[in-house]
Structure formats: C-alpha cells, structure tokens
Scaffold this motif. Structure first.
Motif, mmCIF file in Angstrom:
data_model
loop_
_atom_site.group_PDB
_atom_site.id
_atom_site.type_symbol
_atom_site.label_atom_id
_atom_site.label_comp_id
_atom_site.label_asym_id
_atom_site.label_seq_id
_atom_site.Cartn_x
_atom_site.Cartn_y
_atom_site.Cartn_z
ATOM 1 N N THR A 2 40.058 25.406 19.867
ATOM 2 C CA THR A 2 40.903 24.242 20.091
ATOM 3 C C THR A 2 40.687 23.241 18.960
ATOM 4 O OG1 THR A 2 39.229 23.203 21.451
ATOM 5 C CG2 THR A 2 40.895 24.509 22.591
ATOM 6 N N THR A 3 41.778 22.620 18.571
ATOM 7 C CA THR A 3 41.773 21.652 17.482
ATOM 8 C C THR A 3 42.479 20.399 17.960
ATOM 9 O OG1 THR A 3 41.902 23.455 15.875
ATOM 10 C CG2 THR A 3 42.519 21.278 15.102
ATOM 11 N N THR A 4 41.956 19.260 17.581
ATOM 12 C CA THR A 4 42.650 18.022 17.907
ATOM 13 C C THR A 4 43.731 17.763 16.864
ATOM 14 O OG1 THR A 4 41.161 16.616 16.619
ATOM 15 C CG2 THR A 4 40.561 17.032 18.939
ATOM 16 N N CYS A 5 44.675 16.953 17.243
ATOM 17 C CA CYS A 5 45.726 16.563 16.295
ATOM 18 C C CYS A 5 45.121 15.858 15.093
ATOM 19 C CB CYS A 5 46.753 15.656 16.980
ATOM 20 S SG CYS A 5 47.790 16.510 18.176
ATOM 21 N N LYS A 6 44.091 15.067 15.343
ATOM 22 C CA LYS A 6 43.433 14.342 14.255
ATOM 23 C C LYS A 6 42.847 15.312 13.228
ATOM 24 C CE LYS A 6 39.995 10.690 13.589
ATOM 25 N NZ LYS A 6 39.080 9.782 14.304
ATOM 26 N N GLU A 7 42.173 16.367 13.693
ATOM 27 C CA GLU A 7 41.593 17.353 12.781
ATOM 28 C C GLU A 7 42.682 18.070 11.976
ATOM 29 O OE1 GLU A 7 37.674 18.578 15.435
ATOM 30 O OE2 GLU A 7 39.567 19.614 15.783
ATOM 31 N N MET A 44 55.177 14.943 8.579
ATOM 32 C CA MET A 44 54.337 16.071 8.990
ATOM 33 C C MET A 44 53.293 15.625 10.006
ATOM 34 S SD MET A 44 53.375 19.197 8.935
ATOM 35 C CE MET A 44 54.031 20.059 7.542
ATOM 36 N N ILE A 45 52.659 14.501 9.753
ATOM 37 C CA ILE A 45 51.647 14.002 10.692
ATOM 38 C C ILE A 45 52.302 13.651 12.022
ATOM 39 C CG2 ILE A 45 49.972 12.156 11.145
ATOM 40 C CD1 ILE A 45 49.417 12.169 8.078
ATOM 41 N N GLY A 46 53.484 13.059 11.971
ATOM 42 C CA GLY A 46 54.217 12.769 13.206
ATOM 43 C C GLY A 46 54.483 14.028 14.003
ATOM 44 N N GLU A 47 54.896 15.092 13.318
ATOM 45 C CA GLU A 47 55.162 16.365 13.998
ATOM 46 C C GLU A 47 53.896 16.936 14.623
ATOM 47 O OE1 GLU A 47 57.268 19.213 11.592
ATOM 48 O OE2 GLU A 47 58.708 17.691 10.936
ATOM 49 N N ILE A 48 52.770 16.793 13.942
ATOM 50 C CA ILE A 48 51.503 17.284 14.489
ATOM 51 C C ILE A 48 51.206 16.607 15.827
ATOM 52 C CG2 ILE A 48 48.986 17.230 14.144
ATOM 53 C CD1 ILE A 48 49.626 17.744 11.116
ATOM 54 N N TYR A 49 51.523 15.321 15.908
ATOM 55 C CA TYR A 49 51.300 14.577 17.145
ATOM 56 C C TYR A 49 52.453 14.722 18.131
ATOM 57 C CZ TYR A 49 47.023 12.353 15.548
ATOM 58 O OH TYR A 49 45.732 12.116 15.143
ATOM 59 N N GLY A 50 53.463 15.507 17.768
ATOM 60 C CA GLY A 50 54.562 15.768 18.684
ATOM 61 C C GLY A 50 55.673 14.739 18.647
ATOM 62 N N GLU A 51 55.705 13.931 17.603
ATOM 63 C CA GLU A 51 56.760 12.933 17.460
ATOM 64 C C GLU A 51 57.670 13.312 16.309
ATOM 65 O OE1 GLU A 51 56.108 8.776 17.145
ATOM 66 O OE2 GLU A 51 54.862 8.707 18.923
ATOM 67 N N SER A 52 58.937 13.155 16.539
ATOM 68 C CA SER A 52 59.903 13.346 15.474
ATOM 69 C C SER A 52 60.116 11.995 14.814
ATOM 70 C CB SER A 52 61.222 13.878 16.034
ATOM 71 O OG SER A 52 62.181 13.953 15.014
ATOM 72 N N VAL A 53 59.777 11.917 13.555
ATOM 73 C CA VAL A 53 59.936 10.658 12.833
ATOM 74 C C VAL A 53 61.383 10.582 12.373
ATOM 75 C CG1 VAL A 53 59.132 9.286 10.886
ATOM 76 C CG2 VAL A 53 57.530 10.761 12.121
ATOM 77 N N HIS A 109 47.228 5.314 13.172
ATOM 78 C CA HIS A 109 48.371 4.840 13.966
ATOM 79 C C HIS A 109 48.638 5.782 15.144
ATOM 80 C CE1 HIS A 109 52.452 3.682 15.075
ATOM 81 N NE2 HIS A 109 52.809 4.923 14.853
ATOM 82 N N PHE A 110 48.707 7.074 14.855
ATOM 83 C CA PHE A 110 48.994 8.039 15.918
ATOM 84 C C PHE A 110 47.814 8.196 16.879
ATOM 85 C CE2 PHE A 110 52.417 9.366 13.027
ATOM 86 C CZ PHE A 110 53.468 9.346 13.933
ATOM 87 N N GLU A 111 46.595 8.042 16.396
ATOM 88 C CA GLU A 111 45.432 8.120 17.278
ATOM 89 C C GLU A 111 45.412 6.960 18.274
ATOM 90 O OE1 GLU A 111 42.674 10.226 18.019
ATOM 91 O OE2 GLU A 111 44.065 11.622 17.078
ATOM 92 N N ARG A 112 45.907 5.797 17.869
ATOM 93 C CA ARG A 112 45.996 4.681 18.820
ATOM 94 C C ARG A 112 47.006 4.999 19.926
ATOM 95 N NH1 ARG A 112 45.220 1.855 14.074
ATOM 96 N NH2 ARG A 112 47.438 1.523 13.692
ATOM 97 N N LYS A 113 48.060 5.719 19.563
ATOM 98 C CA LYS A 113 49.071 6.087 20.554
ATOM 99 C C LYS A 113 48.635 7.271 21.413
ATOM 100 C CE LYS A 113 53.469 5.925 19.364
ATOM 101 N NZ LYS A 113 54.720 6.175 18.620
ATOM 102 N N TYR A 114 47.968 8.240 20.786
ATOM 103 C CA TYR A 114 47.594 9.493 21.460
ATOM 104 C C TYR A 114 46.118 9.808 21.190
ATOM 105 C CZ TYR A 114 52.680 9.969 21.035
ATOM 106 O OH TYR A 114 54.033 9.750 21.070
#
Length: 122
Positions: A2-7, A44-53, A109-114
C-alpha cells in the motif's frame, strides 16, 4: 504493497524535477517550457489524490508558474554570467529546486484536504 497519495506524488515530483533540470540545461529559452511542465505536474498530483484539476485552475497555476519562472530565469542568467563554465549546471539546479518546492507545496495543499489518503491505481 500500500502506498499513500503523498508517497506517490513525491515520486512524481522527483521525476518532474529531473526532467525540468535536464530541460533547463539546454541552451534554449526555458521559462515557458518549465511553466508547462509545472502546470502538468499540478494536474498529475491532483489526479493522484483523485481530483480533476479544471482548465481554469490549470490556467491560473500556469500563469503563476510562468511569472515565478521569469524571476528564477533572471537569477539563473545572472549566475550563468558569473560562472560561464558551470552556469548550465547552476541553471539546472535552480530549475530542479524550484520544481521540487512547488511540487511539495502542491502536495501539502492536497494533504490538508485528504490527510493520509491511500493511493489507488486507476
């Protein structure tokens, strides 16, 4: 495994930084290309966190990256002028450091959200 989105996002930030450094070392005008690369990294980072920028957010980010790139380009050109032999190495290092710091800011930014979100390959 398992990998976190941050990693996962950090792995991509490093890849973008390496690509940006290689691009910055070329004897070409680089600020527009680096801004495009940073904008793509944002998406790309947004997509990793599941958000479409969206297009508007991408355009705003691209404009910000372009303005920041102009300032960094000015510093890099000054550095190249002082040390012409290793100037391209300095320019590449500045580009890589800028991309790394921008990438880590986007991740924060994304870690604060997720916080701690697990990455799922999709």
């Amino acid at each position: 495994m398992t990998t976190t989105c941050k990693e996962e996002a950090r792995r991509w930030v490093h890849r973008y930084a390496i690509g940006g450094a290689a691009f910055a070392a070329l004897p070409l005008p680089t600020s527009a290309g680096l801004a495009a690369l940073q904008t793509h990294m944002f998406g790309m980072i947004g997509e990793i966190y599941g958000e479409s920028v969206g297009n508007m957010a991408s355009a705003a980010a691209g404009g910000s990256f372009s303005v920041m790139g102009q300032g960094l380009r000015f510093l890099a050109q000054r550095a190249v002028g002082f040390v012409p032999v290793i100037g391209p190495v300095i320019k590449a290092g500045i580009a890589a450091a800028a991309i790394e710091s921008i990438g880590h800011g986007i991740i924060a930014h994304f870690e604060r959200k997720y916080p701690g979100k697990m990455f799922t390959r999709g």
